[in-house]
Design a protein around this motif. Sequence first.
Motif, PDB file in Angstrom:
ATOM      1  N   THR A 298       0.833  -1.211   0.000  1.00 30.83           N
ATOM      2  CA  THR A 298       0.000   0.000   0.000  1.00 30.83           C
ATOM      3  C   THR A 298       0.865   1.258   0.000  1.00 30.83           C
ATOM      4  N   ARG A 299       1.453   1.590   1.117  1.00 36.49           N
ATOM      5  CA  ARG A 299       2.140   2.889   1.237  1.00 36.49           C
ATOM      6  C   ARG A 299       3.288   3.039   0.253  1.00 36.49           C
ATOM      7  N   ILE A 300       4.223   2.092   0.242  1.00 35.31           N
ATOM      8  CA  ILE A 300       5.422   2.256  -0.589  1.00 35.31           C
ATOM      9  C   ILE A 300       5.074   2.213  -2.078  1.00 35.31           C
ATOM     10  N   ASP A 301       4.309   1.221  -2.486  1.00 32.18           N
ATOM     11  CA  ASP A 301       3.947   1.115  -3.904  1.00 32.18           C
ATOM     12  C   ASP A 301       3.114   2.307  -4.352  1.00 32.18           C
ATOM     13  N   TYR A 302       2.187   2.753  -3.520  1.00 31.53           N
ATOM     14  CA  TYR A 302       1.372   3.925  -3.859  1.00 31.53           C
ATOM     15  C   TYR A 302       2.245   5.164  -4.038  1.00 31.53           C
ATOM     16  N   CYS A 303       3.187   5.357  -3.107  1.00 30.05           N
ATOM     17  CA  CYS A 303       4.050   6.542  -3.170  1.00 30.05           C
ATOM     18  C   CYS A 303       4.927   6.517  -4.411  1.00 30.05           C
ATOM     19  N   ILE A 304       5.490   5.352  -4.719  1.00 26.08           N
ATOM     20  CA  ILE A 304       6.356   5.241  -5.900  1.00 26.08           C
ATOM     21  C   ILE A 304       5.567   5.539  -7.170  1.00 26.08           C
ATOM     22  N   THR A 305       4.353   4.999  -7.266  1.00 28.27           N
ATOM     23  CA  THR A 305       3.522   5.234  -8.450  1.00 28.27           C
ATOM     24  C   THR A 305       3.183   6.709  -8.600  1.00 28.27           C
ATOM     25  N   LEU A 306       2.798   7.346  -7.511  1.00 28.60           N
ATOM     26  CA  LEU A 306       2.426   8.763  -7.564  1.00 28.60           C
ATOM     27  C   LEU A 306       3.636   9.642  -7.892  1.00 28.60           C
ATOM     28  N   LEU A 307       4.772   9.376  -7.256  1.00 24.49           N
ATOM     29  CA  LEU A 307       5.963  10.184  -7.515  1.00 24.49           C
ATOM     30  C   LEU A 307       6.476   9.985  -8.934  1.00 24.49           C
ATOM     31  N   ASN A 308       6.370   8.779  -9.464  1.00 27.59           N
ATOM     32  CA  ASN A 308       6.780   8.549 -10.852  1.00 27.59           C
ATOM     33  C   ASN A 308       5.901   9.343 -11.815  1.00 27.59           C
ATOM     34  N   PHE A 309       4.604   9.379 -11.555  1.00 26.86           N
ATOM     35  CA  PHE A 309       3.699  10.149 -12.423  1.00 26.86           C
ATOM     36  C   PHE A 309       4.049  11.632 -12.351  1.00 26.86           C
ATOM     37  N   ALA A 311       6.986  12.972 -11.470  1.00 29.66           N
ATOM     38  CA  ALA A 311       8.307  13.211 -12.049  1.00 29.66           C
ATOM     39  C   ALA A 311       8.275  13.175 -13.574  1.00 29.66           C
ATOM     40  N   ASP A 312       7.374  12.373 -14.152  1.00 24.33           N
ATOM     41  CA  ASP A 312       7.275  12.273 -15.606  1.00 24.33           C
ATOM     42  C   ASP A 312       6.454  13.402 -16.224  1.00 24.33           C
ATOM     43  N   SER A 313       5.843  14.229 -15.387  1.00 22.41           N
ATOM     44  CA  SER A 313       5.058  15.343 -15.907  1.00 22.41           C
ATOM     45  C   SER A 313       5.978  16.522 -16.225  1.00 22.41           C
ATOM     46  N   SER A 314       5.388  17.641 -16.587  1.00 22.97           N
ATOM     47  CA  SER A 314       6.176  18.802 -17.013  1.00 22.97           C
ATOM     48  C   SER A 314       6.803  19.512 -15.819  1.00 22.97           C
ATOM     49  N   PRO A 315       7.873  20.295 -16.051  1.00 23.04           N
ATOM     50  CA  PRO A 315       8.493  21.047 -14.951  1.00 23.04           C
ATOM     51  C   PRO A 315       7.536  21.994 -14.244  1.00 23.04           C
ATOM     52  N   ILE A 316       6.533  22.507 -14.963  1.00 21.51           N
ATOM     53  CA  ILE A 316       5.568  23.384 -14.310  1.00 21.51           C
ATOM     54  C   ILE A 316       4.788  22.623 -13.240  1.00 21.51           C
ATOM     55  N   HIS A 317       4.562  21.310 -13.487  1.00 22.65           N
ATOM     56  CA  HIS A 317       3.905  20.478 -12.479  1.00 22.65           C
ATOM     57  C   HIS A 317       4.847  20.141 -11.330  1.00 22.65           C
ATOM     58  N   TRP A 318       6.147  20.093 -11.604  1.00 24.89           N
ATOM     59  CA  TRP A 318       7.084  19.892 -10.497  1.00 24.89           C
ATOM     60  C   TRP A 318       6.959  21.035  -9.492  1.00 24.89           C
ATOM     61  N   LEU A 319       6.774  22.232 -10.013  1.00 25.36           N
ATOM     62  CA  LEU A 319       6.718  23.416  -9.153  1.00 25.36           C
ATOM     63  C   LEU A 319       5.350  23.578  -8.498  1.00 25.36           C
ATOM     64  N   LEU A 345       3.690  16.855  -2.088  1.00 25.84           N
ATOM     65  CA  LEU A 345       4.732  17.119  -3.076  1.00 25.84           C
ATOM     66  C   LEU A 345       4.210  16.888  -4.490  1.00 25.84           C
ATOM     67  N   ALA A 346       3.516  15.774  -4.714  1.00 21.39           N
ATOM     68  CA  ALA A 346       3.055  15.452  -6.058  1.00 21.39           C
ATOM     69  C   ALA A 346       1.867  16.302  -6.484  1.00 21.39           C
ATOM     70  N   GLU A 347       0.913  16.512  -5.601  1.00 18.49           N
ATOM     71  CA  GLU A 347      -0.317  17.197  -5.985  1.00 18.49           C
ATOM     72  C   GLU A 347      -0.211  18.712  -5.887  1.00 18.49           C
ATOM     73  N   LEU A 348       0.601  19.221  -4.941  1.00 17.84           N
ATOM     74  CA  LEU A 348       0.739  20.664  -4.769  1.00 17.84           C
ATOM     75  C   LEU A 348       2.134  21.155  -5.108  1.00 17.84           C
ATOM     76  N   GLY A 349       3.009  20.259  -5.528  1.00 20.66           N
ATOM     77  CA  GLY A 349       4.321  20.640  -6.025  1.00 20.66           C
ATOM     78  C   GLY A 349       5.286  21.114  -4.947  1.00 20.66           C
ATOM     79  N   ILE A 350       6.382  21.669  -5.405  1.00 20.64           N
ATOM     80  CA  ILE A 350       7.402  22.181  -4.486  1.00 20.64           C
ATOM     81  C   ILE A 350       6.850  23.334  -3.664  1.00 20.64           C
ATOM     82  N   VAL A 351       5.948  24.121  -4.262  1.00 27.40           N
ATOM     83  CA  VAL A 351       5.318  25.218  -3.527  1.00 27.40           C
ATOM     84  C   VAL A 351       4.558  24.672  -2.316  1.00 27.40           C
TER      85      VAL A 351
END
Length: 458
Positions: A298-309, A311-319, A345-351
């Motif tokens: 649950t936790r680890i696999d979910y986190c890896i999947t979300l972070l991979n998505f 990280a593969d998005s655009s830099p504007i989504h990173w921010l 981190l993934a849904e609201l970015g670095i901000v």
Amino acid sequence: MVFIIVLLTFFIFALAIMWRPSTVLAFAVCIYPFEQWAQANMAYFAQNSAIINYGLGLLTLFALACIMMRGQNPLNPTTNAMWVWLALYIYAGLSCLWALDRETSLFLYKYHAPYVITFVALLPLVIQKPDDVRTGLIATLTFGTFVMILLAFDTGIHAWGRTIEVEHGVGVVDRVGQSRTRLAPLSVAETAGQLIIIATLMNFIGLNRVWQIARWLVVFIALALIYRSGSRGQFFAAAIAVMIFIAPSRGLLKARGWVTASASIAVMLGVAAFTFTAFADTSGRWSLERMSDTLQATRIDYCITLLNFWADSSPIHWLFGIGSSSSYDPRILGIYCHVVVVEVLAELGIVGLCLITAFVLLVCRDGYRLYKATKGSNVDRGTAVALCGLFLFQLILTFKERSFLSHTFTLCCGLMICRYCAVVKSQKKRERSMAMRRWVMQQSQPQQQAPRPLAHTH
């Protein structure tokens, strides 16, 4: 009988709030287990599952009204953490506009809004004086013990295990119209963990000394409910919080503090071991292998999947992130990822990550300042440490369950620490100002001159 108990509870809390508005904190801490007891035993509360939640909202507004009728401003004093949280919450709402599934994101944001407003925006405002926190926590012990007894002796466990069963044949209908016959076990375990922390970390004087003995009854019942629900995370989080804060609660500078802390830990370990053998399901849920498999699946696999998505998005989504509650999109997880910092981190970015980090740092800073300001008083120190222990407990749970929007009590605990610190600081400032004013008045009074002796005439 259930309906009468619920009505009496609201009536008693209304009277208590008129006396001390901060007693509403007790109802807020215990609302979900109390709600589950009512839903499990009466069809009316099962079919109207949100009615007790609405009651909490009304009690909170009533508490703030009582504060204003006394001539106090609930908004004062403000804290930096409050503004940081407000910025983060508004930003989360704005991020729904660029979420993958805007409709789902907006729905979840609006769905959680009443709970966020009640727990995070309004509840911390009832703290107006340093004594308010202690009053609220002692009321929580009293009401929480009553609720735990109701759950232990007046509810049954579903055949599936862990969860409380709705026994009257009518499923609980939630706000979106879905019906279920099994109630969430983690809500009961979370409140039980909070009661353990409050009972063991607070120090008592006067009539409240009864809790020095009664606290172990609270710990016993709370642990029994945690084991019955199979909530491993709540048990370990509560144990960690107590182990870390028991010595600061009893006093770090005196040998007596360390002795009483050691004795408290020994008693708690004994109670924990006894209740585990009596109530825990030893069929495998508490084995290290089972816990490791659940963590990975649950936790680890979910986190890896979300972070991979992400990280593969655009830099504007990173921010700026991929949007609030985007994890619920079937293209990613179809559910929240259970680890709030990864979700932010993934849904609201670095901000968003910077804002939530700033919030936690501000709470830690004010928690340290609060401890320094109260360490001279055994009772006030215990109250401050208990509140800090609650925040640590809630913070640990953010790494195992629920989403950012649903962690309302975690944010509430953090804001209460900052609010408590600001109130103590304001009181000390007023005391210094009054002392200075008295000194100036004493210095400005004309000194009476001694009468001159009469001259002798010859």
